[in-house]
Design a protein around this motif. Structure first.
Motif, PDB file in Angstrom:
ATOM      1  N   ILE A   1       0.870  -1.059   0.141  1.00 40.51           N
ATOM      2  CA  ILE A   1       0.013   0.085   0.107  1.00 40.51           C
ATOM      3  C   ILE A   1       0.953   1.207  -0.062  1.00 40.51           C
ATOM      4  CG2 ILE A   1      -1.744  -1.232   1.368  1.00 40.51           C
ATOM      5  CD1 ILE A   1      -1.255  -0.015   3.537  1.00 40.51           C
ATOM      6  N   ALA A   2       0.178   2.341  -0.531  1.00 44.47           N
ATOM      7  CA  ALA A   2       0.894   3.589  -0.594  1.00 44.47           C
ATOM      8  C   ALA A   2       0.098   4.373   0.233  1.00 44.47           C
ATOM      9  CB  ALA A   2       1.101   4.081  -2.014  1.00 44.47           C
ATOM     10  N   ILE A   3       0.643   5.265   1.290  1.00 40.93           N
ATOM     11  CA  ILE A   3      -0.296   6.192   2.093  1.00 40.93           C
ATOM     12  C   ILE A   3       0.105   7.627   1.325  1.00 40.93           C
ATOM     13  CG2 ILE A   3      -0.528   7.401   4.169  1.00 40.93           C
ATOM     14  CD1 ILE A   3       0.539   4.713   5.659  1.00 40.93           C
ATOM     15  N   PHE A   4      -0.979   8.391   0.923  1.00 43.39           N
ATOM     16  CA  PHE A   4      -0.875   9.801   0.652  1.00 43.39           C
ATOM     17  C   PHE A   4      -1.517  10.449   1.757  1.00 43.39           C
ATOM     18  CE2 PHE A   4      -0.607   7.656  -3.438  1.00 43.39           C
ATOM     19  CZ  PHE A   4      -0.940   8.539  -4.399  1.00 43.39           C
ATOM     20  N   ALA A   5      -0.503  11.509   2.000  1.00 46.46           N
ATOM     21  CA  ALA A   5      -0.890  12.371   3.335  1.00 46.46           C
ATOM     22  C   ALA A   5      -0.195  13.894   2.802  1.00 46.46           C
ATOM     23  CB  ALA A   5      -0.486  11.973   4.436  1.00 46.46           C
TER      24      ALA A   5
ATOM     25  N   ILE B   1       5.118   6.343   1.081  1.00 43.28           N
ATOM     26  CA  ILE B   1       4.527   7.521   1.660  1.00 43.28           C
ATOM     27  C   ILE B   1       4.395   8.613   0.290  1.00 43.28           C
ATOM     28  CG2 ILE B   1       4.191   9.470   3.188  1.00 43.28           C
ATOM     29  CD1 ILE B   1       3.874   6.827   4.551  1.00 43.28           C
ATOM     30  N   VAL B   2       3.498   8.953  -0.180  1.00 43.46           N
ATOM     31  CA  VAL B   2       3.271   9.898  -1.282  1.00 43.46           C
ATOM     32  C   VAL B   2       2.632  11.330  -0.507  1.00 43.46           C
ATOM     33  CG1 VAL B   2       2.150  10.718  -3.242  1.00 43.46           C
ATOM     34  CG2 VAL B   2       2.737   8.239  -2.861  1.00 43.46           C
ATOM     35  N   CYS B   3       3.609  12.401  -0.801  1.00 48.56           N
ATOM     36  CA  CYS B   3       3.130  13.745   0.045  1.00 48.56           C
ATOM     37  C   CYS B   3       3.237  14.767  -1.183  1.00 48.56           C
ATOM     38  CB  CYS B   3       4.256  13.790   1.057  1.00 48.56           C
ATOM     39  SG  CYS B   3       3.642  15.498   1.926  1.00 48.56           S
ATOM     40  N   ASN B   4       2.345  15.711  -0.853  1.00 49.24           N
ATOM     41  CA  ASN B   4       2.294  16.924  -1.672  1.00 49.24           C
ATOM     42  C   ASN B   4       2.682  18.059  -1.297  1.00 49.24           C
ATOM     43  OD1 ASN B   4       0.332  17.100  -0.074  1.00 49.24           O
ATOM     44  ND2 ASN B   4      -1.204  17.974  -1.694  1.00 49.24           N
TER      45      ASN B   4
ATOM     46  N   GLU C   1       4.212  16.741  -7.598  1.00 47.85           N
ATOM     47  CA  GLU C   1       4.158  18.026  -8.114  1.00 47.85           C
ATOM     48  C   GLU C   1       2.845  18.283  -8.532  1.00 47.85           C
ATOM     49  OE1 GLU C   1       8.108  19.144  -7.589  1.00 47.85           O
ATOM     50  OE2 GLU C   1       6.785  20.486  -8.660  1.00 47.85           O
ATOM     51  N   LYS C   2       2.198  19.476  -8.594  1.00 44.79           N
ATOM     52  CA  LYS C   2       0.770  19.621  -8.972  1.00 44.79           C
ATOM     53  C   LYS C   2       0.598  19.413 -10.707  1.00 44.79           C
ATOM     54  CE  LYS C   2      -2.573  22.407  -6.738  1.00 44.79           C
ATOM     55  NZ  LYS C   2      -3.002  23.361  -5.826  1.00 44.79           N
ATOM     56  N   GLU C   3       1.729  19.849 -11.129  1.00 44.82           N
ATOM     57  CA  GLU C   3       1.657  19.833 -12.767  1.00 44.82           C
ATOM     58  C   GLU C   3       1.544  18.380 -13.029  1.00 44.82           C
ATOM     59  OE1 GLU C   3       1.470  21.029 -16.566  1.00 44.82           O
ATOM     60  OE2 GLU C   3       1.315  22.184 -14.691  1.00 44.82           O
TER      61      GLU C   3
ATOM     62  N   GLY D   1      -5.486  12.352   5.151  1.00 53.55           N
ATOM     63  CA  GLY D   1      -5.091  13.591   5.263  1.00 53.55           C
ATOM     64  C   GLY D   1      -4.585  14.541   3.983  1.00 53.55           C
ATOM     65  N   PHE D   2      -5.111  13.662   2.767  1.00 54.11           N
ATOM     66  CA  PHE D   2      -4.453  14.166   1.659  1.00 54.11           C
ATOM     67  C   PHE D   2      -5.389  15.203   1.033  1.00 54.11           C
ATOM     68  CE2 PHE D   2      -1.668  14.047  -1.889  1.00 54.11           C
ATOM     69  CZ  PHE D   2      -2.170  13.948  -2.967  1.00 54.11           C
ATOM     70  N   LEU D   3      -4.704  16.386   0.819  1.00 49.72           N
ATOM     71  CA  LEU D   3      -5.896  17.236   0.545  1.00 49.72           C
ATOM     72  C   LEU D   3      -6.265  17.761  -0.968  1.00 49.72           C
ATOM     73  CD1 LEU D   3      -4.740  20.101   3.407  1.00 49.72           C
ATOM     74  CD2 LEU D   3      -6.572  18.357   3.294  1.00 49.72           C
ATOM     75  N   TRP D   4      -5.527  17.137  -2.077  1.00 49.06           N
ATOM     76  CA  TRP D   4      -5.657  17.223  -3.377  1.00 49.06           C
ATOM     77  C   TRP D   4      -6.790  16.122  -3.817  1.00 49.06           C
ATOM     78  CZ3 TRP D   4      -0.025  17.609  -5.807  1.00 49.06           C
ATOM     79  CH2 TRP D   4       0.389  18.992  -5.671  1.00 49.06           C
ATOM     80  N   LYS D   5      -7.615  16.692  -4.835  1.00 44.30           N
ATOM     81  CA  LYS D   5      -8.558  15.834  -5.403  1.00 44.30           C
ATOM     82  C   LYS D   5      -7.914  14.575  -6.199  1.00 44.30           C
ATOM     83  CE  LYS D   5     -13.031  16.891  -7.925  1.00 44.30           C
ATOM     84  NZ  LYS D   5     -12.630  16.233  -9.073  1.00 44.30           N
ATOM     85  N   ILE D   6      -8.291  13.481  -6.350  1.00 42.97           N
ATOM     86  CA  ILE D   6      -7.612  12.553  -6.882  1.00 42.97           C
ATOM     87  C   ILE D   6      -8.130  12.408  -8.331  1.00 42.97           C
ATOM     88  CG2 ILE D   6      -7.290  10.071  -7.142  1.00 42.97           C
ATOM     89  CD1 ILE D   6      -6.064  11.234  -4.609  1.00 42.97           C
TER      90      ILE D   6
END
Ligand SMILES: N[C@@H]1O[C@H](COP(=O)(O)O)[C@@H](O)[C@H]1O
Length: 188
Positions: free
Chosen positions: A3-7, A32-35, A56-58, A82-87
């Motif tokens: 699993i990958a956790i996005f936060a 762990i994937v973070c923005n 990155e957003k782009e 607690g990942f704040l970007w829409k998927i």
């Protein structure tokens, strides 16, 4: 299963999930994937020796949504904590019914764009709700919208502030989210 956790934030849920699966026979936190550069969750990952991917957003919204990177890391399930970007739909299509999110309120109420962290608890208090809770749901193209997987309730107490309610909600998340993830993955 990997699993990958996005936060995007402190990573208290990520920490509980990592600890829960540390010696698990079938499930492993692999990434762990973070923005957010500097987010607390990155220190959590370093502490437990989990690889990280700073996105990155782009590339996330106008590129491949990091699908290639996730597939290259042999990721089977994506856990939002607690990942704040829409998927983006590219990621949802690459991981059909394999992405879940936790929301700090009883959906379908108090969800949607801009409804995160203390804003949720302030809205619950402003509406004089007697109870709140957590919702785990499948992720689709809309914020806080997909099929519900799990809910748990807690009281809203007289004198509660957004901070005291958030604390009670965090305790509920830390207690339930790792087990809900385990059951969800073992059923899929
Ligand atoms: N979506 C919400 O964001 C918060 C993340 O907290 P943390 O896991 O970063 O401490 C949690 O309350 C979660 O429900």
């Amino acid at each position: 299963k990997r699993i990958a956790i996005f936060a995007s934030g402190a990573g208290s849920n990520a920490k509980k999930i990592i600890e829960y699966f540390t010696h698990h026979a079938a499930i492993q936190v692999a990434l762990i994937v973070c923005n957010k550069p500097g987010a607390g969750v990155l220190s959590v990952a370093t502490h437990y020796g989990i690889p990280t991917l700073l996105i990155e957003k782009e590339q996330f919204f106008r590129g491949n949504a990091y699908v290639d990177e996730l597939k290259a890391a042999h990721i089977d399930f994506i856990i939002l904590a607690g990942f704040l970007w829409k998927i983006p739909s590219a990621l949802i299509q690459a991981y059909p019914n394999k992405i879940i999110n936790i929301h700090p309120a009883l959906l379908p109420k108090y969800g949607g764009k801009g409804m995160y962290g203390q804003f949720v608890h302030e809205a619950v208090l402003a509406a004089r709700e007697l109870e709140s809770g957590i919702t785990v749901h499948l992720v689709d193209e809309l914020y806080d919208h997909g099929q519900m997987v799990f809910q748990a309730q807690c009281p809203v107490l007289p004198g509660d502030t957004a901070a005291t309610l958030a604390q009670r909600i965090h305790a509920l998340e830390h207690k339930h989210y790792p087990e809900v993830i385990e059951q969800f993955i073992m059923q899929h």
